[in-house]
Write a protein that holds these residues in place. Sequence first.
Motif, PDB file in Angstrom:
ATOM      1  N   LEU A 129       1.027  -1.121   0.085  1.00 11.55           N
ATOM      2  CA  LEU A 129       0.167  -0.024   0.191  1.00 11.55           C
ATOM      3  C   LEU A 129       0.704   1.378   0.021  1.00 11.55           C
ATOM      4  N   LYS A 130       2.141   1.243   0.363  1.00 13.26           N
ATOM      5  CA  LYS A 130       3.276   2.355   0.241  1.00 13.26           C
ATOM      6  C   LYS A 130       3.342   2.538  -1.262  1.00 13.26           C
ATOM      7  N   LEU A 131       3.352   1.791  -1.909  1.00 12.89           N
ATOM      8  CA  LEU A 131       3.923   1.810  -3.501  1.00 12.89           C
ATOM      9  C   LEU A 131       2.855   2.765  -4.237  1.00 12.89           C
ATOM     10  N   PRO A 132       3.691   3.876  -4.735  1.00  8.11           N
ATOM     11  CA  PRO A 132       2.595   4.580  -5.645  1.00  8.11           C
ATOM     12  C   PRO A 132       1.634   4.089  -6.661  1.00  8.11           C
ATOM     13  N   ASP A 133       2.238   3.137  -7.238  1.00  7.55           N
ATOM     14  CA  ASP A 133       1.355   2.684  -8.226  1.00  7.55           C
ATOM     15  C   ASP A 133       0.335   1.418  -7.887  1.00  7.55           C
ATOM     16  N   SER A 134       0.230   1.250  -6.569  1.00  3.58           N
ATOM     17  CA  SER A 134      -0.470   0.031  -6.171  1.00  3.58           C
ATOM     18  C   SER A 134      -2.131   0.586  -6.443  1.00  3.58           C
ATOM     19  N   ARG A 135      -2.871  -0.374  -6.728  1.00  2.00           N
ATOM     20  CA  ARG A 135      -4.333  -0.046  -6.982  1.00  2.00           C
ATOM     21  C   ARG A 135      -5.329  -1.280  -6.530  1.00  2.00           C
ATOM     22  N   TRP A 136      -6.467  -0.980  -6.151  1.00  2.00           N
ATOM     23  CA  TRP A 136      -7.517  -1.719  -5.677  1.00  2.00           C
ATOM     24  C   TRP A 136      -8.485  -2.117  -6.843  1.00  2.00           C
ATOM     25  N   ALA A 137      -8.999  -3.302  -6.778  1.00  2.00           N
ATOM     26  CA  ALA A 137     -10.180  -3.844  -7.837  1.00  2.00           C
ATOM     27  C   ALA A 137     -10.743  -4.832  -7.305  1.00  2.00           C
ATOM     28  N   ILE A 138     -12.061  -5.135  -7.745  1.00  2.00           N
ATOM     29  CA  ILE A 138     -12.561  -6.321  -7.432  1.00  2.00           C
ATOM     30  C   ILE A 138     -11.974  -7.544  -8.069  1.00  2.00           C
ATOM     31  N   PRO A 143     -17.159 -13.185  -9.814  1.00  2.00           N
ATOM     32  CA  PRO A 143     -17.565 -11.660 -10.261  1.00  2.00           C
ATOM     33  C   PRO A 143     -16.852 -11.180 -11.418  1.00  2.00           C
ATOM     34  N   LEU A 144     -15.602 -11.532 -11.866  1.00  2.00           N
ATOM     35  CA  LEU A 144     -14.838 -11.059 -13.008  1.00  2.00           C
ATOM     36  C   LEU A 144     -15.668 -11.721 -14.302  1.00  2.00           C
ATOM     37  N   MET A 145     -16.230 -12.995 -14.084  1.00  2.00           N
ATOM     38  CA  MET A 145     -16.576 -13.685 -15.244  1.00  2.00           C
ATOM     39  C   MET A 145     -18.266 -13.128 -15.456  1.00  2.00           C
ATOM     40  N   ALA A 146     -18.778 -12.708 -13.979  1.00  2.00           N
ATOM     41  CA  ALA A 146     -20.063 -12.249 -14.015  1.00  2.00           C
ATOM     42  C   ALA A 146     -20.148 -11.017 -14.918  1.00  2.00           C
ATOM     43  N   LYS A 147     -19.144 -10.021 -14.556  1.00  2.00           N
ATOM     44  CA  LYS A 147     -19.116  -8.793 -15.166  1.00  2.00           C
ATOM     45  C   LYS A 147     -18.760  -8.972 -16.709  1.00  2.00           C
ATOM     46  N   ARG A 148     -17.978  -9.763 -17.350  1.00  2.00           N
ATOM     47  CA  ARG A 148     -17.948 -10.076 -18.579  1.00  2.00           C
ATOM     48  C   ARG A 148     -19.146 -10.496 -19.305  1.00  2.00           C
ATOM     49  N   PHE A 149     -20.123 -11.399 -18.639  1.00  2.00           N
ATOM     50  CA  PHE A 149     -21.146 -11.946 -19.237  1.00  2.00           C
ATOM     51  C   PHE A 149     -22.295 -10.791 -19.240  1.00  2.00           C
ATOM     52  N   TYR A 150     -22.225  -9.820 -18.447  1.00  2.00           N
ATOM     53  CA  TYR A 150     -23.157  -8.816 -18.049  1.00  2.00           C
ATOM     54  C   TYR A 150     -22.759  -7.699 -19.191  1.00  2.00           C
ATOM     55  N   ILE A 151     -21.459  -7.485 -19.484  1.00  2.00           N
ATOM     56  CA  ILE A 151     -21.035  -6.696 -20.364  1.00  2.00           C
ATOM     57  C   ILE A 151     -21.516  -7.181 -21.968  1.00  2.00           C
ATOM     58  N   GLU A 152     -21.331  -8.480 -22.046  1.00  2.00           N
ATOM     59  CA  GLU A 152     -21.619  -8.927 -23.337  1.00  2.00           C
ATOM     60  C   GLU A 152     -23.319  -9.136 -23.801  1.00  2.00           C
ATOM     61  N   GLY A 153     -24.080  -8.900 -22.435  1.00  2.00           N
ATOM     62  CA  GLY A 153     -25.609  -8.844 -22.517  1.00  2.00           C
ATOM     63  C   GLY A 153     -26.410  -9.907 -22.028  1.00  2.00           C
ATOM     64  N   LEU A 157     -26.564 -13.845 -12.252  1.00  2.00           N
ATOM     65  CA  LEU A 157     -26.913 -14.043 -11.001  1.00  2.00           C
ATOM     66  C   LEU A 157     -25.329 -14.790 -10.348  1.00  2.00           C
ATOM     67  N   PHE A 158     -24.836 -14.160  -9.286  1.00  2.00           N
ATOM     68  CA  PHE A 158     -23.556 -14.499  -8.902  1.00  2.00           C
ATOM     69  C   PHE A 158     -23.645 -14.493  -7.167  1.00  2.00           C
ATOM     70  N   ALA A 159     -22.852 -15.865  -6.820  1.00  2.00           N
ATOM     71  CA  ALA A 159     -22.920 -15.948  -5.269  1.00  2.00           C
ATOM     72  C   ALA A 159     -21.665 -15.711  -4.641  1.00  2.00           C
ATOM     73  N   ALA A 160     -21.838 -14.592  -3.579  1.00  2.00           N
ATOM     74  CA  ALA A 160     -20.513 -14.302  -3.153  1.00  2.00           C
ATOM     75  C   ALA A 160     -20.996 -13.709  -1.723  1.00  2.00           C
ATOM     76  N   LYS A 168     -19.906  -2.102  -4.598  1.00  2.00           N
ATOM     77  CA  LYS A 168     -19.798  -0.823  -5.530  1.00  2.00           C
ATOM     78  C   LYS A 168     -19.136  -1.125  -6.931  1.00  2.00           C
ATOM     79  N   TYR A 169     -18.238  -1.984  -6.940  1.00  2.00           N
ATOM     80  CA  TYR A 169     -17.473  -2.408  -8.344  1.00  2.00           C
ATOM     81  C   TYR A 169     -18.535  -3.453  -9.119  1.00  2.00           C
ATOM     82  N   ILE A 170     -19.642  -3.886  -8.567  1.00  2.00           N
ATOM     83  CA  ILE A 170     -20.358  -4.735  -9.428  1.00  2.00           C
ATOM     84  C   ILE A 170     -21.664  -3.915 -10.018  1.00  2.00           C
ATOM     85  N   PRO A 171     -21.925  -4.004 -11.348  1.00  2.00           N
ATOM     86  CA  PRO A 171     -23.021  -3.336 -12.001  1.00  2.00           C
ATOM     87  C   PRO A 171     -24.398  -3.750 -11.256  1.00  2.00           C
ATOM     88  N   LYS A 172     -25.210  -2.592 -11.143  1.00  2.00           N
ATOM     89  CA  LYS A 172     -26.373  -2.747 -10.217  1.00  2.00           C
ATOM     90  C   LYS A 172     -27.126  -3.971 -10.622  1.00  2.00           C
TER      91      LYS A 172
END
Length: 490
Positions: A129-138, A143-153, A157-160, A168-172
Amino acid sequence: MAGVPVKCGTIVSFCFVLYAVYFRKNDLGDVRLSPVKDHLLYLESENKVGEGKLQPKVALGYGACHDLFVNATSLLDHKELKGNPEHFNEISNKEEFLKSFAYFFKHGAAAERFVSNGKLYDELIEQALKLPDSRWAIGGNAPLMAKRFYIEGWKVLFAAKMSKNLRKYIPKDIEIVGGEENEEVKDDIHMILEYKTDETFGTLKAPRANRYIVHNDENNPLLSSLEKFDEHLPGFGPNLLVISGLQMMDNYPFKIGDGKDLRAERLDLVKKQILSQPLSTLTHFEMASYVDLELLKHLTTKILPFVDSVGMNEQELTNLYSVLEYGEVSVVADSNPRVATALDQMRKTFLLIRRQNELYESKRKLTRIHVHTLAYQAIMTVKNSNWKRTEAAAAKASLTAHRYVCNSQDIALDKCKLLLDDSFSTTTDNDNTSRVFFEPTKPVSCWDEEINGEYVDICVAPVLICTEAQLTAGAGDNISAAGLVLQVEK
């Protein structure tokens, strides 16, 4: 596409997206890039996901996490590495961490390891976290596959179990189930150590861009969202069920009391969940980096015999084949295997899982394998199965590989290269005379084969490799989901 059918027994369809290894150049670069790009985009544009009543539905399990991305060589000091790189099934101290990272770094191989030392893990997170280029993501397969399916139409439903912050990282419009309402959830954190092609760590040089993942999960290994997922599946009625995230159980210290194996019990519930779905609901298992032989053996008896499809990268393919055939773990494999080598392993893996289908009297039979490598995408489907549009799916997976890694929807030819030769052999068998010639104006090569009495389609397509990698972690999840997007039709 001219190719001589290979006599293997069962017939399946293979679709490969390939990168060219020896490429012809003029003053503007590889002359094949433009026609390859044009035809892949054409296949994508001609094949759409259904809408309205025809919109497909996917349900995905299990788990989610916070991914903390860091540059590996910024976080780690190569001078602290004492001794040679070495593989460890789990990480218990700093020395093992450095040796393990170095081992996979020098091979350019993706890996994921459990850190049993909580204090060490917290210290690593604090340093990152002290590194200037560190970043957060889901993070997490589901969830990553869920987002791809959603983007593609797709409807998703996903379980977590997730905190409000992570949601907040997940489309509503994506439905999330798994926790109780207003339940306080502490998100698991995965640290993603990324590196680029030719990056150095002391005297070691990475042959390709990749990532090394470490975690100290408490929530995901228990598949804590499984029961809630079970409650919602009947009402949702998915066309596709995706099983993923089981690698979180790898080397996790499950407490075995009263002679009971909690991990085996949880996997039995996953099996029960798969079996509860109607045969009209296709099921896909997403492989990952596993080193725990006991867990892998559980997968070959409790999960693989009961799914229609399996997705994996080249490392995971070698490992799965090794476990099925020899009962042994393969820790690392060629990071850029020949097409013929991957095809042979896919054929053998297909036959081995088909044997498991029979052994466990499964009503489902394996009818699809998708393998994604740096150089190509490979999708194999049994003829007359419920999987559709294999050629277009391979093209879609290829385009997604480039877009995701470059972190851009646009495909700029000056950021592309091909690693596919002008022709490739379809098998490593000595008596093989079959070669497929790569045609830039029709880059996805498809042909039929017979494998042990079953007919299959095989398609191979070139990937436009992103030469300026922005993202590596999560690429496989996005590629696998993209490969499935066009193959399921209501």
